[in-house]
Design a protein around this motif. Structure first.
Motif, short mmCIF file in Angstrom:
data_model
loop_
_atom_site.label_atom_id
_atom_site.label_comp_id
_atom_site.label_asym_id
_atom_site.label_seq_id
_atom_site.Cartn_x
_atom_site.Cartn_y
_atom_site.Cartn_z
N LYS A 105 0.85 -1.19 0.00
CA LYS A 105 0.00 0.00 0.00
C LYS A 105 0.88 1.24 0.00
O LYS A 105 1.90 1.29 0.68
N MET A 106 0.48 2.23 -0.78
CA MET A 106 1.18 3.51 -0.77
C MET A 106 0.43 4.44 0.17
O MET A 106 -0.81 4.50 0.16
N ASP A 127 -8.02 11.13 -5.87
CA ASP A 127 -8.58 12.27 -6.59
C ASP A 127 -8.02 12.39 -8.00
O ASP A 127 -8.03 13.44 -8.59
N SER A 128 -7.51 11.29 -8.54
CA SER A 128 -6.91 11.35 -9.87
C SER A 128 -7.90 10.97 -10.94
O SER A 128 -9.10 10.85 -10.69
N SER A 129 -7.39 10.72 -12.15
CA SER A 129 -8.32 10.56 -13.25
C SER A 129 -8.14 9.28 -14.04
O SER A 129 -8.76 9.10 -15.07
N SER A 130 -7.31 8.39 -13.62
CA SER A 130 -7.18 7.14 -14.36
C SER A 130 -6.83 6.02 -13.40
O SER A 130 -6.23 6.25 -12.35
N LEU A 131 -7.22 4.81 -13.77
CA LEU A 131 -6.98 3.68 -12.91
C LEU A 131 -6.40 2.54 -13.71
O LEU A 131 -6.74 2.31 -14.86
N SER A 132 -5.48 1.83 -13.08
CA SER A 132 -4.90 0.64 -13.70
C SER A 132 -4.87 -0.46 -12.66
O SER A 132 -4.76 -0.20 -11.47
N SER A 133 -5.00 -1.68 -13.10
CA SER A 133 -4.80 -2.80 -12.18
C SER A 133 -4.01 -3.87 -12.89
O SER A 133 -4.13 -4.07 -14.10
N SER A 134 -3.15 -4.53 -12.15
CA SER A 134 -2.37 -5.62 -12.73
C SER A 134 -2.30 -6.76 -11.73
O SER A 134 -2.55 -6.59 -10.55
N GLU A 153 2.85 9.34 -13.23
CA GLU A 153 3.04 9.33 -11.78
C GLU A 153 2.10 8.31 -11.16
O GLU A 153 0.90 8.32 -11.42
N ILE A 154 2.64 7.41 -10.36
CA ILE A 154 1.82 6.48 -9.59
C ILE A 154 1.55 7.14 -8.25
O ILE A 154 2.42 7.21 -7.39
N SER A 155 0.34 7.67 -8.09
CA SER A 155 0.03 8.48 -6.90
C SER A 155 -0.62 7.67 -5.79
O SER A 155 -0.75 8.16 -4.67
N ALA A 156 -1.06 6.46 -6.08
CA ALA A 156 -1.62 5.59 -5.05
C ALA A 156 -1.51 4.15 -5.53
O ALA A 156 -1.54 3.88 -6.73
N LEU A 157 -1.37 3.25 -4.58
CA LEU A 157 -1.18 1.84 -4.92
C LEU A 157 -1.68 0.98 -3.78
O LEU A 157 -1.46 1.31 -2.62
N GLN A 158 -2.36 -0.09 -4.10
CA GLN A 158 -2.73 -1.06 -3.08
C GLN A 158 -2.92 -2.43 -3.71
O GLN A 158 -3.44 -2.56 -4.81
N ALA A 195 -3.90 -2.41 -7.57
CA ALA A 195 -4.61 -1.25 -8.12
C ALA A 195 -3.71 -0.02 -8.03
O ALA A 195 -3.11 0.24 -6.99
N LEU A 196 -3.62 0.71 -9.12
CA LEU A 196 -2.78 1.90 -9.18
C LEU A 196 -3.62 3.11 -9.57
O LEU A 196 -4.49 3.00 -10.43
N GLU A 197 -3.36 4.23 -8.95
CA GLU A 197 -3.92 5.49 -9.39
C GLU A 197 -2.84 6.18 -10.21
O GLU A 197 -1.73 6.42 -9.73
N ILE A 198 -3.16 6.48 -11.46
CA ILE A 198 -2.18 7.03 -12.40
C ILE A 198 -2.49 8.50 -12.65
O ILE A 198 -3.63 8.85 -12.95
N ARG A 199 -1.48 9.34 -12.56
CA ARG A 199 -1.65 10.75 -12.87
C ARG A 199 -0.75 11.14 -14.04
O ARG A 199 0.36 10.64 -14.17
N GLY A 200 -1.26 12.03 -14.85
CA GLY A 200 -0.50 12.51 -15.99
C GLY A 200 -1.39 13.40 -16.83
O GLY A 200 -2.59 13.53 -16.57
#
Length: 264
Positions: A105-106, A127-134, A153-158, A195-200
């Motif tokens: 977890k970030m 509060d970001s605008s894109s999501l990725s999961s792997s 930028e990976i701004s959150a991860l869990q 799960a990643l919160e991606i910013r850019g």
């Protein structure tokens, strides 16, 4: 509804057997199952056996405990703020050392200015605008490295496990649209997800392009440097999920947040 089973694993041929403890009867006769491996069998892990999720809560006998328990010890690792942008490389080194990442977890510590990558505790910003999961495998570090190297930028991860009901809800938009929907659901809840919160800049659009076409074979022809071209196997096992439409970015982040923290 929770049920208690005894899971028997036969390392010689990779077969499994399940016994219903409450009803004192065989639930699954001994059957070969290639998706389960001996290294998956440690207390606290969640495994998937023929689409049934099982939480491993204890060893069935002393022999199993001595055989498996002595080989599995837990420790905490913390990636400090100055190295967060290198977490892909760090995770890859962890996997290369034959260690297993079970929780991640970030978070931000209240007294510190930067994010930390921890194995436990705290909350995510969403509060970001894109999501990725792997799916965390030996490729996880490489995928995270590729994302950071591409300028995102990976701004959150869990890291977490998704049950079938939540997987069906999350992928409901594909139901009746793609023939792979049942397999996509089974894959999403077959093991831990990251799960990643991606910013850019224009993250949903640019990150989706970076992921590439859903079919890795097509991706390798059209976008050979995309994530799915590099790390995907099939249309179902294509390494990453990403937000399809710009307007769905915040919605998907919020949905994952609710699934991870249902009581918040």
């Amino acid at each position: 509804l929770l049920r208690r089973y005894q899971l028997l694993f036969y390392p010689k041929d990779g077969s499994v057997e399940m016994f219903d403890v409450k009803n004192q009867r065989t639930f699954l006769r001994r059957t070969k199952y290639d998706e389960l491996h001996q290294e998956d069998l440690f207390i606290g892990n969640r495994v998937n056996v023929f689409s049934r999720q099982l939480d491993l809560i204890g060893y069935g006998d002393q022999y199993t405990g001595n055989k498996l328990g002595s080989k599995k010890e837990r420790t905490l690792a913390m990636v400090k703020p100055d190295a967060v942008n290198k977490m892909g490389d760090i995770l890859q080194m962890i996997y290369d050392a034959n260690l297993i990442l079970t929780k991640a977890k970030m978070t931000k510590l209240t007294c510190c200015p930067g994010p930390y990558l921890l194995s436990i505790l705290s909350l995510l910003c969403h509060d970001s605008s894109s999501l990725s999961s792997s799916l965390p495998t030996a490729l996880t570090g490489k995928i995270l490295h590729s994302i950071s190297a591409a300028g995102f930028e990976i701004s959150a991860l869990q890291m977490f496990n998704m049950d079938r009901a939540n997987a069906e809800e999350f992928l409901e938009v594909y139901k009746g649209v793609v023939t792979e929907y049942p397999s996509m659901v089974a894959e999403l809840c077959s093991g831990p997800c990251m799960a990643l919160e991606i910013r850019g800049t224009d993250a949903p659009k640019t990150f989706r392009e970076f992921c590439g076409p859903a079919d890795p074979e097509i991706a390798r022809h059209l976008r050979p440097s995309s994530l799915r071209a590099l790390y995907g196997k099939t249309k179902v096992q294509n390494a990453v999920h990403c937000t399809d439409l710009p307007e769905d970015g915040v919605l998907e982040v919020d949905t994952y947040w609710r699934l991870i923290h249902p009581h918040i």
